[in-house]
Design an enzyme around this catalytic site. Structure first.
Site, PDB file in Angstrom:
ATOM      1  CD  GLU A 122      60.033  50.658   1.821  1.00  0.00           C
ATOM      2  OE1 GLU A 122      58.872  50.310   2.039  1.00  0.00           O
ATOM      3  OE2 GLU A 122      60.950  50.520   2.654  1.00  0.00           O
ATOM      4  CD  GLU A 123      62.836  59.509   3.163  1.00  0.00           C
ATOM      5  OE1 GLU A 123      63.860  58.811   3.298  1.00  0.00           O
ATOM      6  OE2 GLU A 123      62.699  60.616   3.709  1.00  0.00           O
TER       7      GLU A 123
END
Ligand SMILES: Nc1ccn([C@@H]2O[C@H](COP(=O)(O)OP(=O)(O)OP(=O)(O)O)[C@@H](O)[C@H]2O)c(=O)n1
Ligand SMILES: [Ca+2]
Length: 528
Positions: A196-197
């Site tokens: 996600e990052e």
């Protein structure tokens, strides 16, 4: 013909009237006729001007910018080394457009990242208060209740939860308790995944660069889309690489994310290397050095000559990245810098295992990576370090290496005198960090002197910090539509403008036609 006859009659009447000024009855009648035609012409002209003025007024009034109704959002980036509070705003009526969200404030929380409060969890929440008060001042009071607040924790908390899941939960609870004290719309605190990052970082920078804009012109189906830019993020505890590959080889599904944004599908490659952020990478290197040397007294080529540091073993082995290397019971490790760039680079290369690869191609440590393509935006520590070394715009890789070699060989005393205002922790690590960045990009990801120029080291894009936070908020507030909103081919302003222009043209045609076919008497003299 009738027209012509009428013209002659009028002319004769006029001549006659002039010659016989005494015949008042006839002269009066013709004067009346002329002034009546003039009046009609004047009225028509007046109505025409009035119509034109009305059209322009409507166009201007309709296009007058409306008073902007701004919406706000807060995202806390709880990183391994520190927490930042970002405040964004955007015009409410344009929320689904691309590039409209702007950063209005960034506040750096004093002290370390929230994962460092594992021994005193209450302090994690307290540490956020000053910056949350700043956010309260920046956002108008009437918007407080509708302002969402999100906290995303990254690699520091990922490591803490690997080490002790319960304590990690307690830290999250402490920050949640603190954030709920504010009048905003609390939306949750969580540890985001490395994937996600990476993906949110990629969305952030491409949104800010306007790369998702589909430039449609007259024909709605003739849309051209811009290429996207890759994202390189170097934090303290993890590093992410994310880009849209040109080939569609998808050997490792866990490294791909499919997005449908503004009517276009993006198949994005991403990988996050935990323990390869710059602080954890240094610990990893030192722990290996201690193991290889069989001693806690290290001569280290990645620190300036004359630099001496006593590092506590708790600090060195306190993370899951290095815990397995702990062999000695000694409580300190003594590091003495020798400042040798080449040796440092050789030393760091060992951290990147290039020998095994279960796929057709890998970056390092058995991780799949497609061929690099396009430009890359490199931010966070990539920028901090390269900016310090004055290398953000150096496109020649050999010159980058020369600068770094020179910097590493400078004595610690000299460096300290040259940069008295820079924090000693940062300053002492720039030789290591610069060399680590080069090794990661070259050896790890496979950048070469040919495509080095494709990397843009950047801190901000159009006033907003390059970080994953914007993408996170855009996603959670559903601000990026999957499909391109259907819109008329013309903007409102162009529509009104064209309507005015065509009305003028039509009116002119009617007017000219009227002049030509029904010549007003006052003009007929000239025609004959
Ligand atoms: N002027 C600066 C500011 C920060 N740093 C370094 O940059 C790294 C951290 O970058 P950052 O992106 O803030 O990391 P975090 O978000 O805290 O870590 P992570 O993303 O891994 O959770 C740290 O090692 C910090 O020492 C630096 O060298 N010079
Ligand atoms: Ca980060």
């Amino acid at each position: 013909m009738h027209n012509k006859g009428l013209g002659i009659t009028v002319l004769q009447e006029f001549k006659w009237t002039k010659k016989m000024p005494l015949d008042t009855s006839l002269g009066k009648g013709s004067k009346q006729k002329i002034s009546w035609s003039k009046k009609v012409l004047i009225i028509l002209g007046f109505l025409f001007v009035l119509g034109a003025v009305a059209l322009i007024t409507v166009a201007v009034v309709q296009n007058k910018p409306l008073p902007k109704n701004m919406k706000y959002g807060i995202v806390l980036d709880a990183g391994s080394s520190h927490t930042s509070v970002y405040v964004y705003n955007w015009p409410a009526e344009k929320e689904n457009d691309t590039g409209v969200v702007q950063q209005v404030e960034v506040c750096k929380v004093d002290g370390p990242g929230i994962s460092s409060y594992s021994k005193d969890v209450e302090k994690a929440g307290l540490s956020l208060q000053d910056c949350m008060n700043t956010a309260k001042q920046v956002i108008p009071k009437k918007e407080h209740r509708d302002t969402p607040v999100y906290l995303g924790a990254t690699a520091g908390m990922r490591l803490l939860s690997l080490d002790n899941n319960k304590i990690a939960d307690k830290v999250l609870l402490s920050v949640e308790k603190s954030l709920r004290l504010y009048p905003f719309d609390f939306q949750g605190c969580r540890i985001i995944t490395g994937q996600e990052e990476g993906a949110y970082g990629w969305i952030s920078i491409n949104y800010m660069l306007g790369n998702f804009k589909q430039s449609s012109s007259w024909m709605p189906f003739q849309q051209t889309s811009t290429e996207t830019s890759g994202a390189l993020d170097l934090g303290g505890a993890s590093t992410q690489i994310t880009f849209e590959p040109t080939d569609s080889i998808n050997e490792s599904p866990e490294n791909f994310m499919l997005f449908r944004l503004y009517g276009k599908t993006y198949n994005v490659y991403t990988h996050s290397f935990l323990c390869y952020g710059k602080d954890q990478a240094l610990r990893l290197r030192l722990a290996n050095d201690v193991k290889n040397a069989g001693s806690t007294n290290l001569q280290n080529p990645c620190f300036n000559p004359g630099y001496v540091k006593n590092m506590s073993a708790v600090d060195l082995y306190g993370s899951p990245c290095t815990a397995k290397y702990k062999l000695f019971s000694s409580s300190f490790i003594l590091i003495t810098g020798t400042g040798d760039y080449h040796q440092c680079q050789q030393n760091l290369q060992d951290m990147f295992n290039k020998t095994e690869c279960p796929y057709s191609r890998c970056s390092f440590n058995r991780i799949f990576q497609p061929e690099l393509s396009g430009n890359f935006g490199a931010f966070s520590a990539f920028y901090f370090v390269m900016n310090f070394l004055n290398l953000t715009s150096e496109k020649d890789l050999s010159k980058v290496k020369e600068t770094l070699k020179e910097f590493c060989s400078e004595s610690w005393q000299q460096v300290k005198e040259k940069f008295p205002d820079i924090k000693e922790k940062y300053l002492s690590e720039y030789c290591f960090s610069g060399t680590y960045i080069l090794t990661l990009l070259e050896m790890g990801y496979g950048f070469t002197s040919e495509n080095w120029g494709n990397i843009n080291f950047l801190r901000k894009i159009k006033g907003s910090d390059a970080a994953w936070t914007l993408g996170y908020m855009l996603n959670l507030t559903n601000m990026i539509p999957a499909e391109l909103p259907s819109s008329p081919p013309l903007s409102h302003a162009s529509y009104v403008g064209l309507m005015v222009l065509f009305s003028f043209l039509l009116a002119s045609v009617v007017f000219i036609g009227w002049l030509y076919f029904w010549k007003p008497r006052c003009l007929q003299k000239g025609i004959i």
